[in-house]
Design a protein around this motif. Structure first.
Motif, PDB file in Angstrom:
ATOM      1  N   TYR A 329       0.806  -1.227   0.000  1.00 22.74           N
ATOM      2  CA  TYR A 329       0.000   0.000   0.000  1.00 22.74           C
ATOM      3  C   TYR A 329       0.842   1.281   0.000  1.00 22.74           C
ATOM      4  O   TYR A 329       0.305   2.370  -0.178  1.00 22.74           O
ATOM      5  CB  TYR A 329      -0.929  -0.004   1.214  1.00 22.74           C
ATOM      6  CG  TYR A 329      -2.079  -0.969   1.054  1.00 22.74           C
ATOM      7  CD1 TYR A 329      -3.214  -0.621   0.335  1.00 22.74           C
ATOM      8  CD2 TYR A 329      -2.024  -2.246   1.590  1.00 22.74           C
ATOM      9  CE1 TYR A 329      -4.271  -1.492   0.172  1.00 22.74           C
ATOM     10  CE2 TYR A 329      -3.072  -3.140   1.431  1.00 22.74           C
ATOM     11  CZ  TYR A 329      -4.191  -2.756   0.726  1.00 22.74           C
ATOM     12  OH  TYR A 329      -5.229  -3.639   0.549  1.00 22.74           O
ATOM     13  N   LYS A 330       2.139   1.116   0.213  1.00 16.97           N
ATOM     14  CA  LYS A 330       3.009   2.298   0.167  1.00 16.97           C
ATOM     15  C   LYS A 330       4.302   1.900  -0.538  1.00 16.97           C
ATOM     16  O   LYS A 330       5.259   1.439   0.084  1.00 16.97           O
ATOM     17  CB  LYS A 330       3.291   2.808   1.585  1.00 16.97           C
ATOM     18  CG  LYS A 330       3.918   4.200   1.597  1.00 16.97           C
ATOM     19  CD  LYS A 330       4.007   4.733   3.022  1.00 16.97           C
ATOM     20  CE  LYS A 330       4.572   6.143   3.013  1.00 16.97           C
ATOM     21  NZ  LYS A 330       4.664   6.710   4.380  1.00 16.97           N
ATOM     22  N   ARG A 331       4.308   2.065  -1.863  1.00 22.01           N
ATOM     23  CA  ARG A 331       5.413   1.568  -2.682  1.00 22.01           C
ATOM     24  C   ARG A 331       6.740   2.269  -2.383  1.00 22.01           C
ATOM     25  O   ARG A 331       7.809   1.722  -2.662  1.00 22.01           O
ATOM     26  CB  ARG A 331       5.082   1.762  -4.165  1.00 22.01           C
ATOM     27  CG  ARG A 331       3.774   1.130  -4.605  1.00 22.01           C
ATOM     28  CD  ARG A 331       3.831  -0.379  -4.460  1.00 22.01           C
ATOM     29  NE  ARG A 331       2.537  -0.994  -4.721  1.00 22.01           N
ATOM     30  CZ  ARG A 331       2.079  -1.293  -5.924  1.00 22.01           C
ATOM     31  NH1 ARG A 331       2.808  -1.033  -6.985  1.00 22.01           N
ATOM     32  NH2 ARG A 331       0.888  -1.858  -6.068  1.00 22.01           N
ATOM     33  N   SER A 332       6.672   3.464  -1.819  1.00 28.92           N
ATOM     34  CA  SER A 332       7.911   4.185  -1.527  1.00 28.92           C
ATOM     35  C   SER A 332       8.772   3.455  -0.499  1.00 28.92           C
ATOM     36  O   SER A 332       9.977   3.697  -0.393  1.00 28.92           O
ATOM     37  CB  SER A 332       7.592   5.597  -1.017  1.00 28.92           C
ATOM     38  OG  SER A 332       6.813   5.521   0.175  1.00 28.92           O
ATOM     39  N   GLN A 416       7.312  -8.861  -5.314  1.00 28.65           N
ATOM     40  CA  GLN A 416       8.496  -8.396  -6.032  1.00 28.65           C
ATOM     41  C   GLN A 416       8.146  -8.022  -7.475  1.00 28.65           C
ATOM     42  O   GLN A 416       8.532  -6.958  -7.979  1.00 28.65           O
ATOM     43  CB  GLN A 416       9.552  -9.509  -6.008  1.00 28.65           C
ATOM     44  CG  GLN A 416      10.838  -9.148  -6.752  1.00 28.65           C
ATOM     45  CD  GLN A 416      11.731  -8.229  -5.940  1.00 28.65           C
ATOM     46  OE1 GLN A 416      12.154  -8.568  -4.843  1.00 28.65           O
ATOM     47  NE2 GLN A 416      12.025  -7.046  -6.475  1.00 28.65           N
ATOM     48  N   LYS A 417       7.397  -8.906  -8.136  1.00 33.66           N
ATOM     49  CA  LYS A 417       6.970  -8.623  -9.511  1.00 33.66           C
ATOM     50  C   LYS A 417       6.042  -7.413  -9.561  1.00 33.66           C
ATOM     51  O   LYS A 417       6.091  -6.606 -10.496  1.00 33.66           O
ATOM     52  CB  LYS A 417       6.260  -9.831 -10.099  1.00 33.66           C
ATOM     53  CG  LYS A 417       7.163 -11.031 -10.314  1.00 33.66           C
ATOM     54  CD  LYS A 417       6.368 -12.208 -10.888  1.00 33.66           C
ATOM     55  CE  LYS A 417       7.253 -13.424 -11.099  1.00 33.66           C
ATOM     56  NZ  LYS A 417       6.486 -14.571 -11.643  1.00 33.66           N
ATOM     57  N   MET A 418       5.204  -7.299  -8.528  1.00 31.40           N
ATOM     58  CA  MET A 418       4.205  -6.235  -8.498  1.00 31.40           C
ATOM     59  C   MET A 418       4.852  -4.849  -8.403  1.00 31.40           C
ATOM     60  O   MET A 418       4.467  -3.913  -9.099  1.00 31.40           O
ATOM     61  CB  MET A 418       3.271  -6.474  -7.304  1.00 31.40           C
ATOM     62  CG  MET A 418       2.114  -5.523  -7.198  1.00 31.40           C
ATOM     63  SD  MET A 418       1.081  -5.976  -5.781  1.00 31.40           S
ATOM     64  CE  MET A 418      -0.107  -4.644  -5.824  1.00 31.40           C
ATOM     65  N   ALA A 421       6.927  -3.995 -11.599  1.00 29.26           N
ATOM     66  CA  ALA A 421       6.178  -3.829 -12.854  1.00 29.26           C
ATOM     67  C   ALA A 421       6.161  -2.390 -13.368  1.00 29.26           C
ATOM     68  O   ALA A 421       6.406  -2.157 -14.555  1.00 29.26           O
ATOM     69  CB  ALA A 421       4.760  -4.359 -12.672  1.00 29.26           C
ATOM     70  N   PRO A 422       5.863  -1.373 -12.520  1.00 26.24           N
ATOM     71  CA  PRO A 422       5.847   0.011 -13.035  1.00 26.24           C
ATOM     72  C   PRO A 422       7.189   0.433 -13.598  1.00 26.24           C
ATOM     73  O   PRO A 422       7.258   1.116 -14.620  1.00 26.24           O
ATOM     74  CB  PRO A 422       5.485   0.840 -11.794  1.00 26.24           C
ATOM     75  CG  PRO A 422       4.742  -0.129 -10.912  1.00 26.24           C
ATOM     76  CD  PRO A 422       5.413  -1.433 -11.129  1.00 26.24           C
ATOM     77  N   THR A 423       8.256  -0.001 -12.964  1.00 20.15           N
ATOM     78  CA  THR A 423       9.602   0.358 -13.436  1.00 20.15           C
ATOM     79  C   THR A 423       9.866  -0.258 -14.792  1.00 20.15           C
ATOM     80  O   THR A 423      10.409   0.371 -15.703  1.00 20.15           O
ATOM     81  CB  THR A 423      10.659  -0.133 -12.422  1.00 20.15           C
ATOM     82  OG1 THR A 423      10.368   0.420 -11.146  1.00 20.15           O
ATOM     83  CG2 THR A 423      12.056   0.276 -12.862  1.00 20.15           C
ATOM     84  N   ILE A 424       9.478  -1.522 -14.934  1.00 15.59           N
ATOM     85  CA  ILE A 424       9.683  -2.215 -16.200  1.00 15.59           C
ATOM     86  C   ILE A 424       8.871  -1.551 -17.315  1.00 15.59           C
ATOM     87  O   ILE A 424       9.356  -1.336 -18.428  1.00 15.59           O
ATOM     88  CB  ILE A 424       9.292  -3.704 -16.066  1.00 15.59           C
ATOM     89  CG1 ILE A 424      10.250  -4.389 -15.092  1.00 15.59           C
ATOM     90  CG2 ILE A 424       9.308  -4.396 -17.410  1.00 15.59           C
ATOM     91  CD1 ILE A 424       9.853  -5.807 -14.735  1.00 15.59           C
ATOM     92  N   LYS A 425       7.603  -1.231 -16.998  1.00 16.91           N
ATOM     93  CA  LYS A 425       6.754  -0.567 -17.992  1.00 16.91           C
ATOM     94  C   LYS A 425       7.340   0.793 -18.383  1.00 16.91           C
ATOM     95  O   LYS A 425       7.293   1.203 -19.538  1.00 16.91           O
ATOM     96  CB  LYS A 425       5.344  -0.396 -17.453  1.00 16.91           C
ATOM     97  CG  LYS A 425       4.565  -1.707 -17.365  1.00 16.91           C
ATOM     98  CD  LYS A 425       3.162  -1.477 -16.837  1.00 16.91           C
ATOM     99  CE  LYS A 425       2.386  -2.776 -16.774  1.00 16.91           C
ATOM    100  NZ  LYS A 425       1.014  -2.578 -16.248  1.00 16.91           N
TER     101      LYS A 425
END
Length: 439
Positions: A329-332, A416-418, A421-425
């Motif tokens: 809930y807090k990706r940072s 980890q994949k989740m 994912a934004p970085t990969i995209k």
């Protein structure tokens, strides 16, 4: 959106099924532990082989049977008569020699024993021998009477009881009698049979709950592989399911250590004295119970081990789950070293694998020790027939904890994949932009 809704619905249904089944399993296992503890107490060797009352009871049965089977008639009466007459004649001869020897030591007149002269003159001992056949018949007639046999039996049992009361320490039957009262039974055998039937019914119910848990667990693992894009809610539901497995793993027993003598038999007067299912040692502990026992010992080394068990088996897994939720809930927080360690790397250091190996080793080692020691008991006691058994076995807590470890690993990989994912995209979009600019 609709696809996510379907997945969330499936996960929610699975979570509800897991919650109900987990509660049922825990409740049934609690009932089973109470029943098993009572059955173990009734089967304790202190009430059997190590209990003089149990031996007295079997002696009484054998003596009663032998006296009832005693038949002195026909040829048996003739044989018995010869033996009794021989015994009486030998006893009279022995008494005569002793009597005369004592009188010669205490001579009455001029070194002559007047008592011996009187005995010889009146043929006292010879007259006694003449009465031996009559006395023998009286003895045989006495033994043939049912009432007299009962008196003999009561006398023998009274003498045995008198001897044991003055020689052996009496067993405290308070716990034993309380269990009999609790289950409204009169004997330990009847109570154990009652408990066994109840355990079978509970076991059948528990198999249903465990089947639900196993099925739901397999489906969840499959969903972790099938779902391409996990959402925050789906990961949360996966984590809540893992919490149930962890709770069952740490609160339910992991292993039952149960060593007992299945059968011990010996022959007495042609009859068998036997003891069945004598419990030598029994322990059943969960992770929380082991930690609690260690922490309450008051010894530094033992308390340190208890703290480590609690840390790596309870605190670390809970911290990992909380950190996983926080990261979702807090990706940072992915830049936080502690969070990253707990979510992605603590699996390597949580000692779950070490703990699994340790449990297997203790199980196998204890099996070897018990089998070896009880085998020596069987070989050393030649006059007894001893059949030992080791009923130690892994319990549900072990399998639930192992399930939690497996599931937490897959959840960590999914997170980890989740978060990657934004970085990969973003990198893919940047590459596409560069390519278009060059063109």
């Amino acid at each position: 959106m609709r696809k996510n809704l379907i997945i969330h619905s499936i996960l929610f249904v699975l979570l509800c099924a897991i919650s109900i089944a987990a509660f049922s399993t825990y409740t049934l296992e609690t009932q089973k532990r109470v029943l098993k503890t009572d059955a173990i107490e009734l089967s304790d060797i202190k009430y059997g082989m190590f209990n003089v009352d149990a031996w007295e009871k079997q002696f009484a049965t054998i003596i009663t049977k032998k006296l009832k089977d005693l038949k002195i008639s026909g040829g048996q009466r003739g044989e018995a008569k010869i033996k009794i007459e021989k015994f009486l004649n030998e006893s009279i001869d022995k008494f005569e020699r002793t009597y005369k020897a004592n009188n010669e030591k205490n001579a009455d007149f001029l070194g002559i024993s007047l008592r011996n002269i009187g005995a010889d003159y009146f043929e006292i001992f010879g007259e006694l021998k003449n009465q031996v056949p009559t006395i023998t018949d009286d003895i045989l007639n006495f033994l043939e009477s049912e009432q007299n046999r009962d008196s003999i039996r009561d006398y023998i049992l009274a003498q045995i009881n008198s001897y044991t009361e003055g020689t052996f320490q009496k067993i405290d039957y308070t716990s034993y009698n309380n269990i009999l009262t609790k289950y409204k039974t009169d004997t330990g055998e009847a109570c154990i049979a009652n408990i066994s039937s109840t355990l079978e019914r509970i076991g059948s119910k528990q198999n249903v709950s465990n089947s639900v848990l196993l099925g739901a667990f397999i489906i969840l693992i499959l969903l972790l592989f099938i779902i391409k894009e996990a959402t925050n809610l789906s990961i949360t539901l996966f984590i809540l399911a893992a919490v149930h497995l962890l709770a069952l793993g740490v609160f339910l027993p992991m292993i039952d250590i149960d060593a007992r003598i299945a059968s011990m038999e010996l022959q007495l007067m042609g009859e068998t004295i036997s003891f069945k299912d004598q419990v030598l040692y029994y322990k059943s502990k969960s992770i929380m119970e082991v930690s609690s026992v260690m922490l309450s010992q008051g010894k530094t080394k033992v308390m340190l081990v208890g703290i480590l068990v609690l840390l790596f088996s309870v605190i670390f897994p809970i911290s990992k789950l909380i950190s996983s939720l926080s990261l979702v809930y807090k990706r940072s927080l992915k830049r936080n070293k502690i969070i990253r360690f707990l979510v992605f790397k603590s699996g390597k250091w949580s000692m779950a694998d070490v703990m699994v190996v340790a449990i297997f080793m203790s199980y196998i080692g204890f099996t070897g020790i018990i089998s070896s020691q009880l085998s020596q008991l069987e070989n050393n006691i030649k006059s007894f027939e001893v059949l030992s058994t080791n009923k130690s076995e892994l319990q549900y807590g072990f399998f639930f904890f192992m399930g939690f470890v497996i599931m937490s690993i897959f959840i960590s990989q999914r997170i980890q994949k989740m978060i990657d994912a934004p970085t990969i995209k973003g990198l893919e979009a940047e590459n596409q932009l560069v390519t278009q600019t060059e063109k």
